[in-house]
Design an enzyme around this catalytic site. Structure first.
Site: not given
Ligand code: SP5
Ligand code: ZN
Length: 354
Positions: A172, A210, A208
């Site tokens: 992220h 996300h 992942d």
């Protein structure tokens, strides 16, 4: 039992890069559904993975002292300096409580200057309130980045695959923003390391739960790194503001980003179809190396995610990824079902040694 030096190992072990410094990143809280709760991303995660890798016979080794200047191949210098000093600054300005942002430069506010104070700086560099900075965060994040780059070096030097037990995770984190439990983008640093050592086309596949918004942003305008991500649909799933199918890259990077969002609740059948599409895109790109952002928060009982993969699916994912036949760096991202995290990670990695 000793093997003779000339005989190949029947089940060669994988090199897994691990640093105990990860444990310095501990004790933080995150804003979750309106409450400050202990972070789901805990030191226990890494220790359970480490134990599972040892039990499976993989070889643990420490990260190399890779120069910090490598971080600047991916991150902005002011961002790195901010992360390094944020906790000390918070304390020297006499604040108590946790180092979390409480305001952000959203639409309509100024985007052209970073405020001098610590609160404004936190809001400038962070994009959520679930990514605390504690006293040991910088040490752990730097060690995780070095784990990823060390695994990249091992693969560049001829290992068929290597694993980086990164904690905190990284996908992220973008060029100059952090969030989603991530500070430095370990997978992007591994991919950039391979590019800098001469690999001409590198692919990052992010599995992942996300979307890997940070990795996408870092390589958005580049054609030397293909970014492919399977993830929960951002219409309802974190990080909400990136990861849609119509994001395909820009400039030289046009067509070099591929997002395959799946609805919350998706199971193996839908996941497998998306993974096949991802693998086809990777084969068409014909990369010289692969980086896997390996989150196992796709697991059915993950506490913050909503896919329905089961333990038996992780060796299948590993086999499909290994079937690409590429030099591969596997980088740990998320996974919060702590009891099963070790088995699920080891399940993926086993496919690279079978
Ligand atoms: C590396 C990584 O996996 N980071 C994930 C960060 C997620 N943080 C915010 C989670 C918000 C989840 N919303 C609850 C949905 C429950 N179904
Ligand atoms: Zn995740």
């Amino acid at each position: 039992m000793r093997r003779s030096a000339t005989q190949p190992e029947v089940f060669p072990r994988m090199k897994a890069v691990y640093s105990p410094l990860h444990a310095r990143h501990d004790g933080g809280v995150e804003l979750y559904r309106g409450r400050l709760v202990p972070t789901f991303e805990t030191p226990e995660r890494a220790e359970i993975i480490r134990a599972a890798l040892e039990a499976a016979g993989h070889e643990l080794l420490p990260p190399r002292e890779i120069p910090e200047s490598r971080l600047l191949r991916v991150h902005e210098p002011a961002f790195v300096e901010f992360l390094r000093g944020a906790h000390a600054r918070w304390q020297s300005e006499g604040r108590e409580g946790h180092v979390l942002p409480s305001g952000f430069p959203a639409r309509g506010l100024r985007q052209d200057r970073r405020p001098a104070g610590i609160s404004g700086s936190l809001g400038w560099f962070a994009f959520d309130a679930s990514t605390p900075i504690v006293a040991g965060t910088w040490d752990a994040a730097l060690a995780a980045a070095r784990c990823a780059m060390t695994a990249a070096a091992l693969v560049h030097e001829g290992q068929r695959a290597a694993y980086a037990l990164c904690r905190p995770p990284g996908h992220h984190a973008a060029r100059s923003t952090y969030g989603g439990y991530c500070y430095l983008n370990n997978a992007a640093l591994a991919a950039q390391y391979l590019v800098d050592e001469g690999r001409r086309r590198v692919c990052v596949i992010d599995v992942d739960y996300h979307h890997g918004n940070g990795t996408q942003e870092i390589f958005w305008e580049r054609d030397d790194v293909l970014f492919v991500s399977l993830h929960g649909d951002p219409e309802t799933e974190y990080p909400w503001f990136l990861g849609y199918a119509d994001e395909r890259g820009a400039g030289r990077g046009a067509g070099h980003t591929l997002n395959l969002p799946l609805p919350a609740g998706s199971g193996w059948e839908a996941y497998r179809a998306a993974l096949d599409a991802a693998l086809a895109a990777i084969r068409a790109y014909d990369p010289e190396a692969l980086v896997v952002s390996l989150g196992v928060d796709t697991f059915v009982s993950d506490p913050i995610s909503s896919f329905k993969l089961e333990g038996r699916h992780y060796p299948l994912i590993g086999a499909l990824l290994a079937g690409l036949g590429l030099p591969t760096v596997v980088v740990q991202e998320g996974g919060y079902a702590v009891a099963e995290i070790g088995a699920n990670v080891a399940g993926v990695l086993g496919a690279f040694t079978a």
